[in-house]
Each structure stands twice: as C-alpha cells, then as structure tokens.
Scaffold this motif. Structure first.
Motif, mmCIF file in Angstrom:
data_model
loop_
_atom_site.group_PDB
_atom_site.id
_atom_site.type_symbol
_atom_site.label_atom_id
_atom_site.label_comp_id
_atom_site.label_asym_id
_atom_site.label_seq_id
_atom_site.Cartn_x
_atom_site.Cartn_y
_atom_site.Cartn_z
ATOM 1 N N THR A 2 6.481 -8.150 20.875
ATOM 2 C CA THR A 2 6.918 -9.468 20.430
ATOM 3 C C THR A 2 5.906 -10.010 19.437
ATOM 4 N N GLY A 3 6.403 -10.578 18.333
ATOM 5 C CA GLY A 3 5.521 -11.174 17.338
ATOM 6 C C GLY A 3 5.818 -12.644 17.159
ATOM 7 N N LYS A 4 4.773 -13.440 16.991
ATOM 8 C CA LYS A 4 4.932 -14.864 16.715
ATOM 9 C C LYS A 4 4.656 -15.095 15.246
ATOM 10 N N MET A 30 2.123 -12.265 11.342
ATOM 11 C CA MET A 30 2.465 -12.536 12.736
ATOM 12 C C MET A 30 1.250 -12.419 13.652
ATOM 13 N N GLU A 31 1.379 -13.023 14.813
ATOM 14 C CA GLU A 31 0.435 -12.779 15.900
ATOM 15 C C GLU A 31 1.078 -11.748 16.817
ATOM 16 N N VAL A 32 0.431 -10.579 16.923
ATOM 17 C CA VAL A 32 0.969 -9.482 17.726
ATOM 18 C C VAL A 32 -0.156 -8.925 18.597
ATOM 19 N N ASP A 67 -3.787 -12.022 14.959
ATOM 20 C CA ASP A 67 -2.974 -12.952 14.161
ATOM 21 C C ASP A 67 -2.860 -12.543 12.690
ATOM 22 N N GLU A 99 7.877 -19.474 15.702
ATOM 23 C CA GLU A 99 8.832 -18.867 16.632
ATOM 24 C C GLU A 99 8.475 -17.407 16.904
ATOM 25 N N GLU A 100 8.909 -16.932 18.067
ATOM 26 C CA GLU A 100 8.685 -15.535 18.439
ATOM 27 C C GLU A 100 9.924 -14.711 18.135
ATOM 28 N N THR A 101 9.693 -13.438 17.823
ATOM 29 C CA THR A 101 10.807 -12.535 17.523
ATOM 30 C C THR A 101 10.428 -11.131 17.973
#
Length: 362
Positions: free
Chosen positions: A303-305, A320-322, A326, A345-347
C-alpha cells in the motif's frame, strides 16, 4: 600479447597512483572492441578520466600495460599514438580559421595540399559546417566550436577517438542535439570511440557498452539496457536512472528468488542478485515505471500513501510513502488512471518479482 583483429584497446591490470600511496585506478582490465562506442561513466574522482588520460598518453600508468592494436603503448608518446582527442574546452587554435584548425593535424603528418583540402572539406561536410571554413573559433557558437573539435579529431581518420566530457559546456537542448550527432557520426564512420562522462542519460543514449566506475574500480561493464534493467550491485542501480530502494533482511533464498522481510515488517519476493545469505541485510531495487497502481497480476502487493503529484506531460510523477519510505516514486502514464490519485490518500500498488532485485547495501 597476440594481436586480435577485433580488439583495438586492451587495459591489462592497469593501476594508477599520483602520490605512491592511494590508487585512483585499481587493477583495471578491459578489452575495447574495434568500432564500438564505449563510455566510461562515473562520479567525479572515480578514475574514469585518469583511464582516458593514460590511454591518450598524458598520464603514465603506475602498473600494468595498455595495448593499442595489439602493441604495448606505455612508452609511446601521445603524438605517436595516432589517437584523435576531443576535450570539453574544445582546444581549438584561436588564431587559425576553422579550415586551418582542421588542416593542422594533416599538415604535421606531411600530407600534400590537395589531399589536405579534400579531407578538410569532407570533415566540414560531415559536421554540417562547410560555410564556416573561413571563420575563427571566436566567431562560432559553442555548438559550432564543438562540431569543429569533433571534425578535427576525425579528419586524419584515426582508428580511435577519445572524448573527455566534450558536451559539458553546452546547454541542455544543444547537448542533446550533439549527443545524437556524435552517435550518428560514429555509426557512419565506424570509428572506435572511448567517451568519458558523469551524465548517465548521455551514456545511455550514445553507447554500445558502458563501464560504470566508482572509487577506481569498474562496478559493471555492459550494454545500456543491461545496466538499467539488470544492475549487478546497489551503486549501479542508484547511479543509472531513477531507482526505488527498500531495505530489509533476507529471510529465505529458494533458487533465484529471495524472500525479504522489510524493515516495516512487510515480506516481499525479489531476484536474489547480490544479497548474500539468509539473515543478511539487503537493498531492494525497483524502477519507478515497473510499479503499477492496483495490485492486479502483481506478486508483491503493498500500500502506498500519495505524498506528491507532479505533472510531466506524458506521465505523472507520483511520490509515495511505502513501507516507511516517503521517497518511493511511481511513474503513472498520463491517462485517466491518474485522475483517481489524491495527495494524502492510500492506494494499492504492486510489482512482479522479476522487476525487483535484492542487492548489496551501500
């Protein structure tokens, strides 16, 4: 050493020290094939320019032997090696016209006037500057001066041309234009070129093979696509192109695959390239364009933010933050897919095992 018709230059266990203590080039071995465009790439101080200067004859090797066309040249002075040179500062004679600059290496070789004139005209046509023959270097633009410098290095038809960061003084657009021009001249003439640069995109654009230098040692020697797609260690992965890195510990190795527990606790699968054994620390390398939004078909699902979105025309650069990092980059094609991305948002994201390489830790 026996002459090999396919090898024009051979470095055999070459070392270089300027002070007798610190080696700036360490046990350098390489065969350069006739007609190839080989680039020595690396950061400042990595030893690439020193290798070029030893080949040109401007620096003596501390140890080892350099061969040109099968013959040792360590004791051959520069002017007798028959090598063309192109420097970053062009090194044109300011008091001579363009035509006189090109004629100079021909005249010192004793060619007659008719032959000199013919070769100068051909060289000017090759770099598309026939109308500039009567001008002085100061009356030319930077790009035109660089074209003249390339023409002068080629005018006496050497077997080998050395280029030391020749495009470093040009602006970005002209630099890219000259990259293609030099590449096309090389393809047209079939001359062997050894090129030095610290610009990895330049090296990828122009070269048949690239030797990646760091701390006086060649880290990897391969074709551009191999260096990019299959880096053999963490330095090459970081130096060539944009690269995502995640850190963890090898929990299991099965055949060519390593199971890695990231520092965040997430477990992922990667190719076991240069990661040591079970329990060892490793750096995972994943190219941004290999990461997909959503995890359909992916063997690694995370999941990445979304931290930042930058519009770059043909794609969106999504930071992204993964897994606790970050600075994880995903290149998203400019299509409707990016419209759903919102900062904060997360995806779900993912990638296949074959696109993730477990390497040493820098």
């Amino acid at each position: 050493m026996e002459a090999n018709g396919d090898i024009i230059v051979k470095f055999d266990r070459v070392q270089k020290s300027y002070d007798g203590e610190i080696l700036v080039v360490k046990d350098f071995n390489i065969d350069i094939e006739r007609g190839e465009f080989l680039t020595m790439l690396g950061p400042s101080g990595s030893g690439k320019t020193t290798c070029l200067m030893m080949l040109a004859g401007f620096e003596p090797a501390t140890h080892g032997e350099i061969y040109l066309n099968g013959k040792p040249i360590n004791n051959v002075p520069p002017h007798k090696r028959g090598i063309g040179m192109v420097f970053q500062n062009y090194a044109l004679f300011p008091h001579m016209s363009v035509a006189e600059n090109l004629a100079f290496p021909l005249k010192v070789r004793g060619l007659d006037k008719a032959t000199v004139d013919q070769k100068v005209k051909r060289a000017l046509d090759m770099v598309q500057l026939p109308q500039m023959a009567g001008r002085r270097p100061a009356q030319l633009s930077g790009g035109q001066q660089q074209r003249v410098a390339v023409a002068r290095a080629l005018v006496f038809e050497p077997d080998l041309v050395l280029m030391d960061e020749p495009l470093g003084a040009l602006d970005k657009n002209l630099r890219e234009e000259m990259q293609y021009e030099i590449k096309h001249i090389h393809e047209q003439l079939g001359v062997s070129v050894v090129y030095v640069t610290h610009d990895q995109s330049e090296a990828l654009t122009m070269s048949n093979r690239i030797a990646v230098f760091n701390d006086g040692v060649v880290q990897q020697l391969a074709a551009p696509e191999v260096l990019y797609e299959q880096p053999s260690n963490a330095f090459v992965a970081q130096f060539i192109g944009e690269n995502n890195k995640l850190y963890g510990k090898v929990s299991e190795i099965s055949g060519e695959t390593a199971s890695v527990e990231l520092d965040s606790g997430t477990r992922v699968q990667a190719l076991a390239v240069n990661c040591g054994g079970t329990g060892e620390r490793t750096m995972l390398s994943i190219r941004p364009e290999r990461v997909v939004l959503g995890d359909e078909g992916a063997s690694n699902k995370l999941t990445g933010k979304v931290v930042e979105l930058i519009y770059l025309g043909d794609h969106i650069r999504c930071r992204m933050e993964v897994a606790g990092h970050d600075d994880f980059i995903v290149k998203v094609p400019n299509s409707h897919a990016h419209a759903a991305l919102k900062v904060g948002e997360e995806t779900p994201i993912g990638w296949v095992t074959e696109d993730c390489r477990a390497l040493d830790v820098m």
